[in-house]
Design an enzyme around this catalytic site. Structure first.
Site, PDB file in Angstrom:
ATOM      1  N   ASP A 433       0.981  -1.099   0.123  1.00  0.00           N
ATOM      2  CA  ASP A 433       0.058   0.140   0.086  1.00  0.00           C
ATOM      3  C   ASP A 433       0.893   1.161  -0.088  1.00  0.00           C
ATOM      4  OD1 ASP A 433      -2.922   0.926   0.826  1.00  0.00           O
ATOM      5  OD2 ASP A 433      -1.588   2.228   1.664  1.00  0.00           O
ATOM      6  N   ILE A 434       0.479   2.162  -0.813  1.00  0.00           N
ATOM      7  CA  ILE A 434       1.291   3.362  -1.001  1.00  0.00           C
ATOM      8  C   ILE A 434       1.153   4.213   0.288  1.00  0.00           C
ATOM      9  CG2 ILE A 434       1.929   5.480  -2.404  1.00  0.00           C
ATOM     10  CD1 ILE A 434       0.614   4.044  -4.724  1.00  0.00           C
ATOM     11  N   GLU A 476      -4.904   2.273  -4.028  1.00  0.00           N
ATOM     12  CA  GLU A 476      -3.480   2.448  -4.007  1.00  0.00           C
ATOM     13  C   GLU A 476      -2.875   1.044  -3.507  1.00  0.00           C
ATOM     14  OE1 GLU A 476      -4.677   4.293  -0.176  1.00  0.00           O
ATOM     15  OE2 GLU A 476      -5.477   4.192  -2.238  1.00  0.00           O
TER      16      GLU A 476
END
Length: 552
Positions: A433-434, A476
């Site tokens: 996950d960003i 994301e």
């Protein structure tokens, strides 16, 4: 039947050649290979043997079940081999001797040696259908393609097409020894300077194509004073100019150029073979052009060979001598389904023209409507095919990043779970996950956020192994699948990916980081359980400070 059993294919085939047995049953590759290897010319393949409850040989690679990665690699390799490459391997090791009408050709030792050591290169007219041409995929089609396949069967020889852009270039190529032969060439004094010819085996009349409002042409002199089109460098250009100097001959690029100029009124008529014009009339020009008459000249086609290649000429003459009339008819009628009535009484035709004018006008109008409808239908079909391709792509990939989408990722995970039940070294799965991605959208806008997602996808594709799978799971979040991998090895790979992302200079955003949750397959796992375990690890990575890898 008296059955005799042998220990080897060689002994079995030799006894047939020397008459010790009357027939043999053997698989096609082995017998073809031995015929080619030993140049046997007194045996032939009689037929395919079909027995109840007996299938054809189905040859595959055999791989130990636990070598699933090797299975995947070999399967991908097989899929990537083209049909042409398969045929080349088959021709190299087996040969191409098949059963065909007319029997095998009796060649002498010199001719056999020639066939076994030469690849015979040939040129064609690339826009000369139905005689010969190239289709949209660049493949050789037309009557001559069928003849070349027949030549290959009769001789067990290899023929190779040398592609050209025009008929003039083909003639130039054979003059400069870039190709060895033409299957369809007309013998003339000028061509005999650099070509030898077999006896002719196709005889096709020349006809005149005009617009539908032009009277029927009774003889070629009816065309005096009019512009008449004929293909540039065609053998009949010189013949017609010599015999009929009063004709205004205009050379055109090809049949389409000639017929289009007649349709547009730039030419009064176009002269070509009945076969060529009739073939084009089946799909184009219907209701706009017609065959208005026949002229006295005929196209007599032979096989043309380079002047200094007497051996090849002798081989091909034997081929011409052995092709049956039935085989000629089959090839000709395949490509020329229409016929031209030669004995037309034009006086009678004119007497009935007035009675059918209205009917003809209605037919022309109706055919134009049909042609227009067909054009629209073809375009609609093309649009549907393109849409289907796009839908198929969208069904498998994420539109923004072009990585696999969630649906495809779940298919891949299930496939790995199914394999994991049978092998010791199973797969690993990671969710990333960003970090603080919402800040990018809020501060720079969603367009810049999309750009970051695309760049992340590029980093992932460049950093992973060719056997790994990566896709966008949603928002994301991305999932990476590592087939047949240990958790220790995968963690090193993930750490490398994490560092690359942290050091990457995202356009207009500077640096971003990502958090990773990593897990390995366990017996009894489902898609939900393995993804949930990786997601829990990701949550722990986020809670413990982000920009890190946590294994669960």
């Amino acid at each position: 039947m008296n059955l005799i059993f042998y220990d080897s294919y060689d002994d079995l085939t030799k006894d047939l050649v020397f008459g010790k047995i009357d027939a043999l049953m053997q698989n096609l590759p082995n017998i073809n290979h031995l015929i080619k290897k030993n140049l046997y010319n007194n045996i032939k393949l009689a037929s395919e043997l079909v027995l109840p409850n007996t299938n054809r040989e189905d040859l595959r690679f055999g791989i130990q079940p636990e070598k699933s990665l090797l299975i995947s690699i070999l399967q991908k390799s097989l899929i990537s081999i083209s049909k042409r490459e398969m045929e080349e391997l088959s021709d190299k090791w087996i040969g191409s001797i098949k059963e065909y009408p007319g029997g095998h050709i009796d060649l002498d030792d010199t001719e056999k040696a020639y066939i076994n050591t030469h690849t015979i290169k040939y040129c064609i007219n690339p826009s000369g259908l139905p005689f010969e041409g190239l289709n949209e995929d660049g493949e050789h089609v037309g009557m001559s393609s069928d003849y070349y396949r027949l030549f290959e069967q009769m001789l067990s020889a290899k023929f190779e097409l040398v592609k050209t852009n025009t008929w003039s270039q083909s003639v130039e190529y054979i003059q400069h020894k870039k190709c060895d032969m033409l299957a369809l060439g007309m013998e003339t004094e000028e061509r005999k300077k650099y070509l030898n010819f077999t006896s002719h085996y196709l005889d096709v009349p020349l006809v005149v194509a005009t617009r539908v409002d032009v009277p029927f042409i009774n003889q070629i002199l009816d065309l005096e004073g009019e512009k008449i089109g004929i293909i540039r460098d065609d053998v009949f250009v010189k013949i017609l100019r010599t015999k009929y100097p009063s004709l205004k001959i205009v050379e055109v690029d090809d049949i389409y150029d000639g017929l289009d100029q007649v349709k547009n009124g730039q030419l009064f008529a176009y002269i070509d073979t009945l076969a060529s014009i009739g073939y084009e009339f089946q799909s184009k020009y219907f209701g706009e052009l017609k065959i208005a008459g026949k002229i006295s000249e005929n196209l007599k086609l032979s096989i043309a060979v380079r002047k200094n290649d007497e051996t090849l000429l002798g081989i091909l003459q034997k081929v011409v001598n052995n092709i049956t009339n039935e085989r000629h008819r089959k090839i000709f009628t395949k490509w020329i389904p229409i016929k031209y009535e030669q004995d037309v009484n034009y006086k009678i035709v004119w007497q009935i023209v007035l009675a059918i004018v209205v009917f003809l006008a209605l037919m022309i109008y109706w055919n134009r409507k049909i042609a227009k409808a067909n054009t629209l239908l073809k375009q609609a079909q093309k649009d549907i095919e393109e849409k289907n391709k796009e839908l198929n792509r969208l069904a498998l990939t994420d539109n923004l990043t072009t990585l696999f989408n969630r649906r495809k990722l779940e298919e891949l995970i299930q496939a790995e779970i199914d394999k994991g039940c049978h092998v010791d070294n199973s797969f690993c799965l990671s969710i990333l996950d960003i970090d603080h991605f919402k800040e990018v959208n809020d501060k720079y806008g969603h367009q810049r956020g999309d750009s970051v997602l695309v760049e992340i996808a590029r980093v992932l594709k460049d950093s992973l192994r060719i056997t790994d799978y990566v896709g966008r799971y949603g928002g994301e979040e991305f999932i990476i699948i590592f087939p047949e991998s240990s958790i220790a090895d995968v963690k090193l790979i993930i750490e490398g990916v994490r560092l690359k992302i942290a050091q990457y200079d995202f356009e207009g955003v500077e640096h971003k980081t990502a958090s990773f949750g990593l897990t390995a397959f366990k017996a009894g796992d489902t898609i939900e359980t393995v993804v949930k375990r990786a997601d829990n690890a990701l949550y722990e990575a986020k809670e413990s400070g982000r920009n890190r890898v946590v294994v669960n």
